[in-house]
Each structure stands twice: as structure tokens, then as C-alpha cells.
Design an enzyme around this catalytic site. Structure first.
Site, PDB file in Angstrom:
ATOM      1  N   GLY A 130      36.158  21.498  16.127  1.00 40.11           N
ATOM      2  CA  GLY A 130      35.413  21.886  14.859  1.00 40.11           C
ATOM      3  C   GLY A 130      35.749  20.317  14.276  1.00 40.11           C
ATOM      4  O   GLY A 130      36.444  19.619  14.594  1.00 40.11           O
ATOM      5  N   CYS A 131      34.585  19.933  13.443  1.00 39.96           N
ATOM      6  CA  CYS A 131      34.389  18.495  12.695  1.00 39.96           C
ATOM      7  C   CYS A 131      35.658  18.561  11.715  1.00 39.96           C
ATOM      8  O   CYS A 131      36.419  17.439  11.772  1.00 39.96           O
ATOM      9  CB  CYS A 131      33.048  18.451  12.113  1.00 39.96           C
ATOM     10  N   PHE A 132      35.884  19.503  10.928  1.00 42.57           N
ATOM     11  CA  PHE A 132      37.014  19.287   9.869  1.00 42.57           C
ATOM     12  C   PHE A 132      38.244  19.373  10.679  1.00 42.57           C
ATOM     13  O   PHE A 132      38.987  18.675  10.205  1.00 42.57           O
ATOM     14  CB  PHE A 132      36.911  20.584   8.829  1.00 42.57           C
ATOM     15  N   ALA A 133      38.307  20.158  11.832  1.00 43.00           N
ATOM     16  CA  ALA A 133      39.450  20.457  12.592  1.00 43.00           C
ATOM     17  C   ALA A 133      39.859  19.134  12.979  1.00 43.00           C
ATOM     18  O   ALA A 133      40.862  18.686  13.078  1.00 43.00           O
ATOM     19  CB  ALA A 133      39.483  21.338  13.684  1.00 43.00           C
TER      20      ALA A 133
END
Length: 325
Positions: free
Chosen positions: A134-137
Site C-alpha cells: 500500500g502507498c501509506f504502508a
């Protein structure tokens, strides 16, 4: 040439994937499937592709490809693979959340490797199937991995990250409407964002039995793309010790770099880079990370994983310059 197929080709991540793959030196796009846009030219939907390709969306698919990118909404990739048996010779890179967690990595007849190259490069090189992070991750893990690798995450973590409107996907909603988003900021999913699970699992790979609280406050920004994340933790490292630790951890990383100067989003938007900056304040270490949520946080990282899986130069098709002005 690597023959590529894309399932779910009408969204933001697929659009960026296409933009990059069309100019990748070792790729041939075989088909781009979309139920909603079948028969239309790719450039009718992805208007930045006018003059770049004459390909049209298809309703069906041809699994006579080397790699298949799944660019569908969360929950739909697992369902798709159950309904459509795909030859084991076809590698899969999934950009949804469906196979990122260990509990879900084997829910189909395939096993998926978590595709964060800075963490699992060797495993990705041998993988048949990748769960793209994921992007935030991605941003938060890159900020924290060197600390986990040195067993330094011994206290609760405080993380704040702000993302652009494209992080919500292409389907319109009340919080992506221009009149709501413009000149506005808001918190959402505080302390329980869906990316926390994959972050915790990755940190546990490097720091066994990691169980510290991650106090994550995600925010919606009034800009189109990019993620700026900041994390701080009680830490006894000096500034020089912290820099040495991060530089050593990322010395072989193709796209993750430590900056001596404070960082900002314009340095990374339209690139596959992740930039990090460190500060030490009265026994606390602050780590900032900036990246493009659609590239290093999604489609660019997916291509980086493809390059590793097929033994290509890791930067192939990804040597992009930021739009600084």
C-alpha cells in the site's frame, strides 16, 4: 520482450502503469481489460496517452502473457482469481490489498510474496506472485525499517501522513469532490487504517516480536498526488549515528535515498523515488518520508517488482525526473 496483461485498466493506478509500460524497453502490452470501458481507446480514458498508443480496452482477456497486473479494487483480486484459473507460468502482480497480509497470502492456489524491494529483494527475485504494498504502508515502512533492523523500536510510535486526492481512487466520492477537497484538510481512519497490518508484519520480519503501538493519523490533503509522512520515537541515537544507520540500510536501494536537507513533495512527484530526512530533538528521532502515492506507492513499485522478477535492471522504465516547477 515481456508480454504484459492488465486487468482493471481504467483507474488511476492502471493509467500510470500504462504510461510507464508503454515506454519500458523490455515490455509489450498484450491487452488491457476493463468491463466499463471495453471497446474504447485507452486514450479516451487516460487522456495523457493521446498519441502514445492505439490500443483499446477489451472486455475479455488473453492469458498468453508472461505477467498479469491486477488493478482492481480491494477484495476483487481474490474473487477474480477464484473465477479465472490462470496458468501457473503466468506471474501475477496484484495492486490491491487482497494478498498483502500473511493470513491472506495463500488464499488462492498461489502464494504471494510481499513486494517491498527494500525489505525482500531476494524473495521478489524468486517470486511467482507479488502483493504490491500500500502507498501509506510503503512510506511508513521505509521510514522505520532501519530502526527495526537494529532492534530500536522499543517504544510506541507516532506517525502522521498526508496523501493527495488520487489516493482515494478514481471513483468520485464526497471527500474527493473539488469543492470539498480544495482549501481543506481532514483526518480519516485515525489509529485503525487498513495499512497498519502490513506495516506491523514487515517490522516483525526485522525486529522479532515487535508489538509496539503505532499511533497513525492519516490525513487527506488538498493536492492531487504524493504522500508526506513523518514518524517520531524516543531514541538515544545521535544525529550522526542515525544517518550512518539509514545510509547503511539503504546503500543498495535503487530508489530510496537519505537527504541531508529537509524534503518536500515536489522532489518526488512523477518519480519512483522515496526520500528520507532525519532530525534528532531532545532524545526523539524524527523521520520524514516523501513519495508519489501512484508511483513508488503503487504502479512504479509494481514495475520495480516486475523488473526484479524477470532479472531486468531494477530501474528499467522508471528513470523519471520530478516536476519541480
Amino acid at each position: 520482450m515481456i508480454k504484459v496483461g492488465i486487468i482493471g485498466g481504467a483507474g488511476y493506478t492502471a493509467g500510470e502503469l500504462l504510461r510507464l509500460l508503454l515506454h519500458h524497453p523490455a515490455v509489450e502490452i498484450s491487452f488491457v481489460q476493463s468491463n466499463s470501458q471495453a471497446g474504447l481507446a485507452l486514450s479516451n480514458v487516460h487522456q495523457d496517452l493521446v498519441g502514445e498508443t492505439n490500443l483499446c480496452f477489451t472486455s475479455g482477456f488473453d492469458f498468453n502473457v508472461d505477467v498479469l497486473f491486477l488493478c482492481m479494487g480491494h477484495g476483487r483480486s481474490a474473487e477474480y482469481l477464484k473465477k479465472h484459473p490462470i496458468l501457473s507460468s503466468v506471474k501475477i502482480i496484484d495492486l490491491s490489498h487482497d494478498f498483502r497480509l500473511k493470513a491472506h497470502a495463500y488464499q488462492s492456489d498461489r502464494s504471494f510474496i510481499y513486494g517491498l524491494p527494500e525489505l525482500q529483494r531476494a524473495a521478489i527475485q524468486e517470486a511467482e506472485n507479488i502483493a504490491n504494498p500500500g502507498c501509506f504502508a510503503t512510506a511508513i515502512q521505509l521510514a522505520l525499517l532501519p530502526l527495526a533492523a537494529n532492534d530500536l523500536l522499543q517504544d510506541e510510535l507516532h506517525v502522521h501522513a498526508i496523501t493527495g486526492a488520487t489516493g482515494a481512487g478514481q471513483a468520485p466520492s464526497s471527500t474527493t469532490h473539488f469543492s470539498w477537497r480544495d482549501n481543506n484538510l481532514s483526518v480519516y481512519k485515525a489509529f485503525n487504517h487498513q495499512h497498519l497490518g502490513e506495516i506491523e508484519e514487515s517490522l516483525n520480519i526485522l525486529q522479532k516480536n515487535f508489538s509496539q503501538e503505532i499511533n497513525f493519523i492519516p490525513m487527506r490533503g488538498n493536492f492531487s498526488r504524493g504522500i508526506f509522512a513523518s514518524a517520531y520515537i524516543n531514541c538515544s541515537l545521535s544525529m550522526e549515528e542515525a544517518k550512518d544507520l539509514y545510509q547503511e540500510f539503504y546503500q543498495q536501494a535503487a530508489f530510496t535515498h537519505l537527504s541531508e536537507q529537509p524534503i518536500h513533495l515536489k522532489q518526488v512527484v512523477n518519480t519512483n523515488k522515496a526520500l528520507l530526512h532525519l532530525e534528532v530533538h531532545k532524545g526523539k528521532l524524527l523521520v520524514c518520508c516523501a513519495l508519489d502515492n501512484l508511483l513508488k506507492g503503487a504502479s512504479g513499485q509494481a514495475i520495480q517488482n516486475m523488473n526484479l522478477m524477470f532479472g531486468l535492471p531494477e530501474k528499467a522504465g522508471l528513470q523519471l525526473k520530478a516536476n519541480l516547477f
